[in-house]
Design an enzyme around this catalytic site. Structure first.
Site, PDB file in Angstrom:
ATOM      1  N   CYS A  94       0.723  -2.916 -18.620  1.00 16.05           N
ATOM      2  CA  CYS A  94       0.061  -2.167 -17.551  1.00 16.05           C
ATOM      3  C   CYS A  94       0.772  -2.318 -16.215  1.00 16.05           C
ATOM      4  O   CYS A  94       0.267  -1.890 -15.191  1.00 16.05           O
ATOM      5  CB  CYS A  94      -1.405  -2.586 -17.413  1.00 16.05           C
ATOM      6  SG  CYS A  94      -1.644  -4.296 -16.904  1.00 16.05           S
ATOM      7  N   HIS A 125       0.830  -1.206   0.000  1.00 13.49           N
ATOM      8  CA  HIS A 125       0.000   0.000   0.000  1.00 13.49           C
ATOM      9  C   HIS A 125       0.864   1.256   0.000  1.00 13.49           C
ATOM     10  O   HIS A 125       0.519   2.260  -0.621  1.00 13.49           O
ATOM     11  CB  HIS A 125      -0.914   0.004   1.234  1.00 13.49           C
ATOM     12  CG  HIS A 125      -2.064  -0.948   1.119  1.00 13.49           C
ATOM     13  ND1 HIS A 125      -2.481  -1.730   2.157  1.00 13.49           N
ATOM     14  CD2 HIS A 125      -2.871  -1.236   0.072  1.00 13.49           C
ATOM     15  CE1 HIS A 125      -3.513  -2.463   1.762  1.00 13.49           C
ATOM     16  NE2 HIS A 125      -3.765  -2.179   0.512  1.00 13.49           N
TER      17      HIS A 125
END
Length: 542
Positions: A478, A189
């Site tokens: 991506c 995160h």
């Protein structure tokens, strides 16, 4: 070891590009748990524990309301964990057994964190999230200062052992010049949200906690270095909190060869209306922390919110990328010894087909009500048969443009056969690099093997691009490699037709492509593929 104050160079893994310098401010430490005490009133103790969990939930919900995008989704998921009735029951059981509230809360959270740590990989990384929730609840019970972000009153470089999502989500780019942590990986995160905010970040920095508060450090998120010992006069000024402007002109090389520059997003909050489109819409944020799957109507509304912001433009939606390594309670999947090689991505549909069918139906319904050019793709596809099965399923729901992600070497090597069944490929370089090099992408100690400039990884990307050229179908990237302005021209030279990244990376990649012709990109790619290691590959690029 004493605090680092002299001029010192520390190294780690750069996970968010950019450079900044400023004085160190370290994270507030968790409260020390006092010795166990005898409980005289079990009901009062249980009530105190319930109040702590309720206060924690309310704080997380308040933080979520004050932010947006991926940060909001993560905080909302954490609030659901804090409010989980099973957690409250585990705490109550320990109080009933004689534990005081702080020890009951600690034991309940630690038990859950231990289960995650046993799972390894992504699950082990999420254990730190539970430990952060534990520390906040215990601080509330003890009346101690809440652990978390410092507030020295001036811009600073944040240094921590690790950052929990509740803290990372609240980072203010006007105050936090850069982030340095001892733990963490490229997909933590900390990494994801730092990139989204445009804050330079380096993780896996041994010795970072020995940096004294106030010592000026220079952080380079590209090189993965932290240099201590500068002067306060050279420290970066605080950055204004601005939203990155994505170039309004399409991506192209100097001689006009088009290269789509698309966004990676988690929700409508991440969309830039001026962008060419979206190359990766991560739908799993909608599913996080839930005991049951979101209804088709709820999913349809979330997808429509994104599509309505991009009329006439390409939006590639990835179906649920979750499983044993990304815990979603409603999936009911048991822990696995090696989650990275287990039931994840498209594989979850084998045992839970309705989850995928509901999602495809919701995407199709949202697509039918918009002018956006909707593409859909499945993660973790390994074989041509899996690609064919997914394509048939998606087309049955009325979705016309169907593709798959290439994250497994077996799929890359058989890309030409997979393209017999699908309309496009999207290469996820983070996982493809992990599986190619047999290196856990969460482990900062293996950063050299996880380098996107690894020639073996670029070989596989080139193989996929060649397959796409042969049949006239697009192949995009991506993963994080797409966001590197030096590597992007090499990818285009290999034959990649689109690059998808965080919005903060688009301007630099756009400029790098505009400086080079397609022929220059192709010649750079050939030199890079002839290199023996990442360092030589970088030197071979222009």
């Amino acid at each position: 070891m004493g605090e680092v104050t002299a001029r010192t160079l520390l190294s780690g893994l750069g996970v968010s590009a950019g450079a900044a310098s400023g004085p160190v401010a370290r994270m507030g430490r968790p409260p020390a748990l006092p010795g166990a005490r005898v409980v005289a009133d079990a009901e009062a103790e249980a009530a105190a524990a319930r109040s702590a969990l309720a206060a924690l939930t309310e704080d997380l919900e308040d933080r979520a309301a004050r932010t947006s995008g991926a940060a909001r989704e993560i905080l909302e998921a954490l609030a659901m964990i804090a409010a989980d009735p099973l957690l409250a029951e585990a705490v109550a059981a320990r109080v009933a057994g004689g534990a005081d509230a702080p020890h009951a809360v600690t034991a309940a959270f630690d038990e859950q964190a231990g289960l995650l740590r046993e799972g390894g990989g992504y699950l082990a990384e999420r254990a730190a999230d539970l430990e952060d929730l534990r520390d906040r609840a215990v601080a509330w019970l003890l009346g101690a200062p809440m652990p978390g972000l410092p507030a020295p009153g001036h811009p600073f470089v944040l240094v921590a052992d690790d950052l929990a999502p509740a803290d990372t989500a609240m980072l203010d780019p006007a105050d936090v010049l850069a982030v340095v942590t001892v733990r963490g990986g490229p997909t933590s995160h900390t990494a994801i949200l730092a990139r989204a905010l445009g804050i330079p970040a380096v993780v896996g920095v041994a010795g970072a906690l020995e940096l004294a508060d106030g010592v000026v450090v220079a952080v380079d998120g590209d090189l993965g270095t932290v240099r201590a010992g500068g002067s306060a006069a050279t420290a970066s000024a605080g950055r204004p909190q601005t939203r990155v402007a994505v170039p309004a002109t399409p991506g192209r090389t100097a001689d006009g060869h088009p290269v789509e520059l698309l966004l990676n997003i988690g929700s409508a909050k991440d969309v830039r209306p001026e962008a060419e489109g979206v190359g990766l819409f991560r739908t799993e944020f909608l599913f996080l922390g839930r005991r049951s799957a979101p209804s088709p109507a709820e999913q349809r509304a979330a997808y429509a919110e994104v599509l309505d912001l991009l009329p006439g433009r390409k939006v590639v939606i990835r179906t649920l990328d979750a499983g044993a390594d990304k815990p979603l309670p409603f999936l009911g999947l048991p822990p696995e010894e090696n989650p990275a090689l287990g039931i994840r991505g498209l594989r979850t549909a084998a045992g839970l087909p309705q989850v995928l069918d509901d999602q495809l139906a919701a995407i199709a319904q949202a697509a039918a009500a918009t002018t956006a050019d909707v593409w859909v793709m499945a993660p973790m596809v390994a074989t041509p048969a899996e690609a064919a099965s997914f394509a048939a399923r998606a087309r049955h729901h009325g979705l016309a443009k169907v593709g798959v992600m290439i994250e497994i070497p077996a799929a890359a090597l058989r890309a030409h056969r997979i393209l017999r069944h699908v309309d496009f490929l999207s290469i996820g370089t983070n996982d493809l690099g992990q599986y190619t090099m047999a290196a856990d992408r969460q482990d900062g100690r293996l950063s050299d093997l996880l380098d996107p400039w690894q020639p073996a990884l670029l070989d596989l990307i080139g193989h996929c691009a060649d397959a796409g050229r042969t049949v006239g179908r697009p192949v995009g990237v991506c993963g994080e490699a797409a966001a590197d302005p030096r590597l992007a021209p090499v990818l285009v030279g290999l034959g990649i037709s689109s690059l998808s990244m965080a919005a903060t990376a688009v301007p630099a990649v756009h400029a790098a492509l505009a400086e080079r012709t397609l022929d220059q990109c192709a010649r750079a790619a050939a030199r890079v593929l002839d290199a023996d290691d990442p360092s030589a590959a970088r030197e071979a690029a222009p």
